[in-house]
Design a protein around this motif. Sequence first.
Motif, mmCIF file in Angstrom:
data_model
loop_
_atom_site.group_PDB
_atom_site.id
_atom_site.type_symbol
_atom_site.label_atom_id
_atom_site.label_comp_id
_atom_site.label_asym_id
_atom_site.label_seq_id
_atom_site.Cartn_x
_atom_site.Cartn_y
_atom_site.Cartn_z
ATOM 1 N N GLU A 57 109.269 92.311 -81.907
ATOM 2 C CA GLU A 57 110.545 91.748 -82.359
ATOM 3 C C GLU A 57 111.569 91.730 -81.232
ATOM 4 N N ALA A 58 112.169 90.575 -80.992
ATOM 5 C CA ALA A 58 113.211 90.457 -79.979
ATOM 6 C C ALA A 58 114.576 90.708 -80.628
ATOM 7 N N ASN A 92 116.918 101.726 -84.621
ATOM 8 C CA ASN A 92 116.116 102.940 -84.788
ATOM 9 C C ASN A 92 114.628 102.611 -84.807
ATOM 10 N N ARG A 93 113.884 103.349 -83.994
ATOM 11 C CA ARG A 93 112.431 103.199 -83.934
ATOM 12 C C ARG A 93 111.751 104.577 -84.010
ATOM 13 N N GLN A 109 104.843 98.505 -78.133
ATOM 14 C CA GLN A 109 104.935 97.687 -79.338
ATOM 15 C C GLN A 109 106.304 97.755 -80.005
ATOM 16 N N HIS A 110 106.922 98.932 -80.010
ATOM 17 C CA HIS A 110 108.144 99.113 -80.784
ATOM 18 C C HIS A 110 109.430 99.129 -79.956
ATOM 19 N N VAL A 111 109.322 99.435 -78.678
ATOM 20 C CA VAL A 111 110.540 99.558 -77.870
ATOM 21 C C VAL A 111 110.664 98.452 -76.827
ATOM 22 N N PRO A 116 115.735 97.260 -74.398
ATOM 23 C CA PRO A 116 116.913 98.122 -74.545
ATOM 24 C C PRO A 116 117.561 98.436 -73.202
ATOM 25 N N ASP A 117 118.847 98.675 -73.260
ATOM 26 C CA ASP A 117 119.570 99.162 -72.090
ATOM 27 C C ASP A 117 119.546 100.684 -72.053
ATOM 28 N N LEU A 118 119.438 101.288 -73.246
ATOM 29 C CA LEU A 118 119.504 102.738 -73.381
ATOM 30 C C LEU A 118 118.529 103.180 -74.471
#
Length: 255
Positions: A57-58, A92-93, A109-111, A116-118
Amino acid sequence: MKRTFRLKTAVPILLIILLLGSLALNGYLFLKTRQYYLDLNGTRLDPLGLRTYPVGEAVVKEEGEITAVFFGDSRAAQWPNPTGMDGYQFINRGIGSQTSVQVAARFQQHVAPLQPDLIIVQMCINDLKTIPLFPQNEQAIIQNCLANIDQVLAEAENLGAKVILTTVFPVGDVPLERRIVWSPDIAKAVTAVNEQIHTKAGQNVFVFNTHAILVDERGLLSQEYARDELHLNEIGYIYLNEKLIEFIDVQELTP
C-alpha cells in the motif's frame, strides 16, 4: 442441637460454593485455552501476519509532511497517534504476539511501500518472555532479538528513513495463572537487550528510553501505566506520547 443443625446447613453451602468456584475456574481456563489455540493456528496459517495490513500500500502525503510508522509487536500496535503533531501523518503497522523475527521479516511488505520518513520501533518482548520455557537458549534468544533489530535498522537505512528505536518496555506484576511460565530472568533479559539498544544510536537512529519512563522503583512497569504484565493502559500511552513529542522536538525531527 443448634450446632449440629448449623453444621449440616453449612456443609452443603460450602460444597455449592466450591462447585461454583470450580465451574468458574474451568470455564476461565477453557476460554484461555481456546483463545491460545485460535492464536496458534491463526499464526500457522499466516506466520508473518501479512494479511493484517494491505501489502504494498502506498501513502499519499502533503508536501513537507512527515510519514511516521509505528512498527513492532502489540505494544506498537496499541500505541495511539500523538495529538497536536502538525506536519505528521502517523500510520500503525504493529501486530500483537509477534516475535522479533516476525517483525523484521515483514518490513518489506508492511513498511517499505509506505516510504516512511520516520519509523518508531518497539519489539522483542515476545522473544524474551519465552526464556523460562527455554532457559538453555537464553543468550541465543537475546542475540536473536538484537540481530533482528539490526535487520530493521539496516532496511530503514536503505529506505533513507530515520528511526526512533525504543527500549523494550518493562514487564509488570505477573498474575497467578502466568507465574508457572514466568521468571525474573525475563526482566533481566529486557535490561540486557536495552543496554545493547543504547549502543545503536547513530546519525539516523535515535534511542528513546521508554523503559526509564515507564518503570517504577521496583524495576517493574508502574501500576499506574499497566493494563497487564506486558501492556500499557490508556494513561500509560498518554504519558508516553507526551514524552515522545518532547523527544521528537529535542532531536529536531520536525517538518
